[in-house]
Structures are given as structure tokens and as C-alpha cells.
Design a protein around this motif. Sequence first.
Motif, short mmCIF file in Angstrom:
data_model
loop_
_atom_site.label_atom_id
_atom_site.label_comp_id
_atom_site.label_asym_id
_atom_site.label_seq_id
_atom_site.Cartn_x
_atom_site.Cartn_y
_atom_site.Cartn_z
N UNK A 63 0.83 -1.20 0.00
CA UNK A 63 0.00 0.00 0.00
C UNK A 63 0.87 1.26 0.00
N UNK A 64 1.97 1.24 0.74
CA UNK A 64 2.88 2.38 0.70
C UNK A 64 3.47 2.57 -0.69
N UNK A 65 3.81 1.46 -1.34
CA UNK A 65 4.32 1.53 -2.70
C UNK A 65 3.26 2.11 -3.65
N UNK A 87 -4.42 2.36 -8.48
CA UNK A 87 -3.59 2.49 -7.27
C UNK A 87 -4.47 2.64 -6.03
N UNK A 88 -5.51 3.45 -6.13
CA UNK A 88 -6.43 3.59 -4.99
C UNK A 88 -7.17 2.29 -4.70
N UNK A 140 -11.75 3.93 -0.84
CA UNK A 140 -12.90 3.61 -1.70
C UNK A 140 -13.64 4.88 -2.12
N UNK A 141 -13.79 5.82 -1.19
CA UNK A 141 -14.46 7.08 -1.52
C UNK A 141 -13.63 7.87 -2.53
N UNK A 142 -12.32 7.94 -2.31
CA UNK A 142 -11.46 8.64 -3.26
C UNK A 142 -11.47 7.96 -4.63
N UNK A 143 -11.49 6.65 -4.63
CA UNK A 143 -11.54 5.91 -5.89
C UNK A 143 -12.82 6.24 -6.65
N UNK A 144 -13.92 6.25 -5.95
CA UNK A 144 -15.22 6.55 -6.58
C UNK A 144 -15.24 8.00 -7.11
#
Length: 160
Positions: A63-65, A87-88, A140-144
Motif C-alpha cells: 500500500x505504501x508503494x 492504485x487507490x 474507496x471514496x477517493x476511488x469513486x
Amino acid sequence: MKRGSTLFLKIAVILIGIPVLALYFFLVPEIASFAAELYPDFSYMKHLVILDFYATAIPFYFALYQAFKLLSYIDKNKAFSELSVKALKNIKYCAITISSLFVVGMPLFYIMAEIDDAPGIILIGLVMIFASMVIAVFAAVLQRLLQEAIHIKSENDLTV
């Protein structure tokens, strides 16, 4: 976008990884030895504790990568791309995996807390579970939102 605009965040990602790595090298073996001392009849207890903690290290560093890659996409003006969404998505799955691994390890923490009469161990485990789930929901919110922004951007590009 300037290359150094996300430099601070990249340094923060690296600085998050270094202390966690130190904790995995120095604190996890101590916790495992403590668990083995509490239960001398169960020789496998030490290995289960080490396995649980080290299994969480893999998705954490992945996840850091992915966060580092996301910041690189922002530097290259590819923030609104499917690569950023992917990535998200990976960060979300890593956070869910970390939370799931801590849920699986909670019986070990409970057993250790029961013998040592230290309920703080359970609280630390619960904090790790809920913190990972908060990160998963946030990703998930940022991805959406990013998917919607990409969709709106593509519609605007087609109308021009």
C-alpha cells in the motif's frame, strides 16, 4: 505540475515505512517471545504471532508503494487516469487485507490479554482493525470520486 510539489508527501510515505520496519524487526519478536512465555505448552504460539504480524507487513508495504506510485502519477499530470484509480483500488484492498489479518489474529491477542490481565492488548488490536478499515473506506471514496471525475472529464473532452 512541478516535480517537487509532492516531495513532502513522498518523504512522509518513506518516513512512515521506516519506523514500521523497525517495529517489525525489534518489537514483533519481543511480542512473540512474550506470547511463548505466557503459553509454554503451546510452542507454536510464537510462530503464529510472528506469522500474523509479518503477514500484515506485506500488504502494508504494498500500500505504501501504491501511495508512492499515486504521488508519482500526480507529478506526471496523470492524476485523473485509470492508473490512479487502480492504485487507490490496490490501497483499498491492502487496507481490507490488513484489517482481516488482524481480525484473524485477535484470538491470539485475546489469549495473551487474558493470561497477562492486560486489556490494552485487545484495544491495540481493535485500533489496528478500525484504522485499517477507515483507510479502506477513505480509499474507496477517493476511488469513486476519481472515477466520477474521469468520467466527467471524458464527457467534456467529447463535447468540445
